[in-house]
Design an enzyme around this catalytic site. Sequence first.
Site, PDB file in Angstrom:
ATOM      1  N   THR A 172       5.217   3.727 -20.230  1.00 51.93           N
ATOM      2  CA  THR A 172       4.707   4.446 -21.401  1.00 51.93           C
ATOM      3  C   THR A 172       5.918   5.043 -22.116  1.00 51.93           C
ATOM      4  O   THR A 172       6.982   5.209 -21.505  1.00 51.93           O
ATOM      5  CB  THR A 172       3.738   5.569 -20.986  1.00 51.93           C
ATOM      6  N   GLU A 316      -1.806   1.835 -20.371  1.00 51.67           N
ATOM      7  CA  GLU A 316      -2.537   1.981 -19.111  1.00 51.67           C
ATOM      8  C   GLU A 316      -3.804   1.119 -19.047  1.00 51.67           C
ATOM      9  O   GLU A 316      -4.438   1.032 -18.000  1.00 51.67           O
ATOM     10  CB  GLU A 316      -2.939   3.462 -18.906  1.00 51.67           C
ATOM     11  N   TRP A 429     -13.014  21.731 -33.203  1.00 50.42           N
ATOM     12  CA  TRP A 429     -11.972  20.724 -33.366  1.00 50.42           C
ATOM     13  C   TRP A 429     -11.885  20.318 -34.837  1.00 50.42           C
ATOM     14  O   TRP A 429     -12.899  20.076 -35.480  1.00 50.42           O
ATOM     15  CB  TRP A 429     -12.298  19.439 -32.596  1.00 50.42           C
TER      16      TRP A 429
HETATM   17  P1  ADP Z   1       2.469   5.549 -26.561  1.00 56.45           P
HETATM   18  O1  ADP Z   1       1.866   5.729 -27.920  1.00 56.45           O
HETATM   19  O2  ADP Z   1       2.461   6.795 -25.740  1.00 56.45           O
HETATM   20  O3  ADP Z   1       3.716   4.787 -26.591  1.00 56.45           O
HETATM   21  P2  ADP Z   1       0.585   3.486 -26.073  1.00 56.45           P
HETATM   22  O4  ADP Z   1       1.216   2.490 -26.941  1.00 56.45           O
HETATM   23  O5  ADP Z   1      -0.004   3.067 -24.797  1.00 56.45           O
HETATM   24  O6  ADP Z   1       1.558   4.597 -25.701  1.00 56.45           O
HETATM   25  O7  ADP Z   1      -0.439   4.244 -26.968  1.00 56.45           O
HETATM   26  C1  ADP Z   1      -1.715   4.592 -26.567  1.00 56.45           C
HETATM   27  C2  ADP Z   1      -2.274   5.635 -27.490  1.00 56.45           C
HETATM   28  O8  ADP Z   1      -2.204   5.212 -28.847  1.00 56.45           O
HETATM   29  C3  ADP Z   1      -3.722   5.899 -27.245  1.00 56.45           C
HETATM   30  O9  ADP Z   1      -3.924   6.768 -26.160  1.00 56.45           O
HETATM   31  C4  ADP Z   1      -4.148   6.505 -28.577  1.00 56.45           C
HETATM   32  O10 ADP Z   1      -3.832   7.880 -28.646  1.00 56.45           O
HETATM   33  C5  ADP Z   1      -3.291   5.771 -29.564  1.00 56.45           C
HETATM   34  N1  ADP Z   1      -4.071   4.709 -30.182  1.00 56.45           N
HETATM   35  C6  ADP Z   1      -4.066   3.402 -29.889  1.00 56.45           C
HETATM   36  N2  ADP Z   1      -4.889   2.723 -30.702  1.00 56.45           N
HETATM   37  C7  ADP Z   1      -5.440   3.625 -31.539  1.00 56.45           C
HETATM   38  C8  ADP Z   1      -6.384   3.560 -32.605  1.00 56.45           C
HETATM   39  N3  ADP Z   1      -6.922   2.432 -33.018  1.00 56.45           N
HETATM   40  N4  ADP Z   1      -6.723   4.713 -33.203  1.00 56.45           N
HETATM   41  C9  ADP Z   1      -6.198   5.886 -32.810  1.00 56.45           C
HETATM   42  N5  ADP Z   1      -5.296   6.009 -31.837  1.00 56.45           N
HETATM   43  C10 ADP Z   1      -4.918   4.902 -31.198  1.00 56.45           C
END
Ligand code: ADP
Length: 530
Positions: A172, A316, A429
């Site tokens: 991550t 994840e 929120w």
């Molecule tokens: P990071 O952003 O920490 O590098 P990831 O690429 O695994 O890790 O990102 C996952 C996160 O990205 C999700 O938990 C969520 O917060 C955000 N995310 C992914 N897709 C979407 C979406 N379509 N809309 C909003 N948030 C999203």
Amino acid sequence: MQHWFLTMDKLVDHAARWHGAVEIVSRTADGAMITTDWRSVREEARRVTRALVAHGIIQGDRVATLAMNGGRHLAAWFGIMNMGAVCHTLNPRLSDEQLRYVINHAADRMIVADRAFRPALDRVRADCPTVERVIWLDDDGVDGWEQWLPADPVEVAWGSFAEEAPAGLCYTSGTTGRPKGVVYTHRSNYLHTLMILQPDVFDISARTTLLLAVPMFHANAWGLCFAAAAAGSKLVLPGPKLDGATLYELLESEAVNLTAGVPTVWQTLLQFLDDNRLRLTTLKRVMIGGAPCPERLIRAFAEQGVEVQHNWGMTETSPLGTAGMPTARTAALDADGRLRNKLTQGRVPLGVDMAIFDAAGTELPRDGEQVGFLGVRGHSVIERYYQSDETALDAHGYFDTGDIGTIDPDGYLRLTDRAKDAIKSGGEWISSSEIENAALNHPMVAIAAALAMPDAKWGERPILIVQPKPGCGDIADLRPVLERSLAKWAVPDEIRLWDAIPINGTGKVDKNQLRQQIFGPKESVASAAG
Ligand code: ADP
């Protein structure tokens, strides 16, 4: 029934045997176009395995890649995984410190890298004692790809291990604390592949020509390389350049009908199309994920005759969690209803289950109203982080995603925030993504980010940071635009113009860094509206 192990070698074997002549087109760093096919990718992958075995790599060893999207990178993936080694995709946008940390944590024995990342590897390599050798993917000199690979692609042993064996490792991004490793198994990747092929997920077939604008180091490029191999799709791999002109040229010249990437990439493409009055003639659908999809992207693509599909997932979850495909009922909604449905993050396919919980861990109803913490479970959802003794699951067996949102009666997830970015004002929120979406409806706004600002009376209040499009000095009429679409209490107290909102390694707004810039001493730009 026969015991057919769910191992990743089956995918490229299938692609080579039944779709061998289907093209894999790569654009290299220097702009050259290289066309191979699934048969050649398999042969190249076998040569990779032979080279790894010759080096002494054995099952379970970690071999890293540090590269942009291209055919050789793809062959490296399959060559590493199919012999039972673990393919660790390094994100080239990590800081030196993070790069050092993840290479050491994974104990990578070899790294296969693009030449462009040589300076970064030179800086960290002395501190990474497990790395025995670096091979340059786009170099045919010393330690270069063609020198390293044996000429003869003789048969090698692929897939002679349990399907629960590890296949991939991805960290991550570590915006909160140390990066954490997620291990994908052959079985979880195989099942994830079958899952995303479905018409109600990514709908990938032997008629698909897929341009991958999502990097292969970003959660396995959403599993799309595997899906393309499974279906026999044509793949277009754009290399390091993801600017509007390059993407447009590739989409048109390769007759691409499906593409995938984060919203920032598409904003750049749409701006280019707009500036040059160009039209997309073959693209049918764009899959967007990784960050909330702004309404204006959906509208702008619709004007180009392109459908937007909005999906949610995370490292994840391999990464697919939910996909934005209509049901019979939502497809029959009026135009406004369909647009609102598209703005949700979609619904779960078989293989993923989700629920929302309150702070006490009680499951909340799926009424589209109640906002809760999102938990997921499934065959390709994490159980524990790499080298951790603790489970990553809660008492209900769900992985807490750190995202918050609602689930409606049709099963659609609507994310309002990441929990750490949420704004809680007067006990309620306020959704930062709703504010950002409203701001992006203003044609002069390039990037928008809503943050929580401490407030004596309400606890927190929203503040909106806006990066205008190039050449737009002031955005005086932004506040009325926000007031038209947001509830009164969600309208930000303050709007600030910012020259360059920081973007993280996977193309998303880096709110941690932005918060430091805004609330730290670096403030430099005047308030735009009071
Ligand atoms: P990071 O952003 O920490 O590098 P990831 O690429 O695994 O890790 O990102 C996952 C996160 O990205 C999700 O938990 C969520 O917060 C955000 N995310 C992914 N897709 C979407 C979406 N379509 N809309 C909003 N948030 C999203």
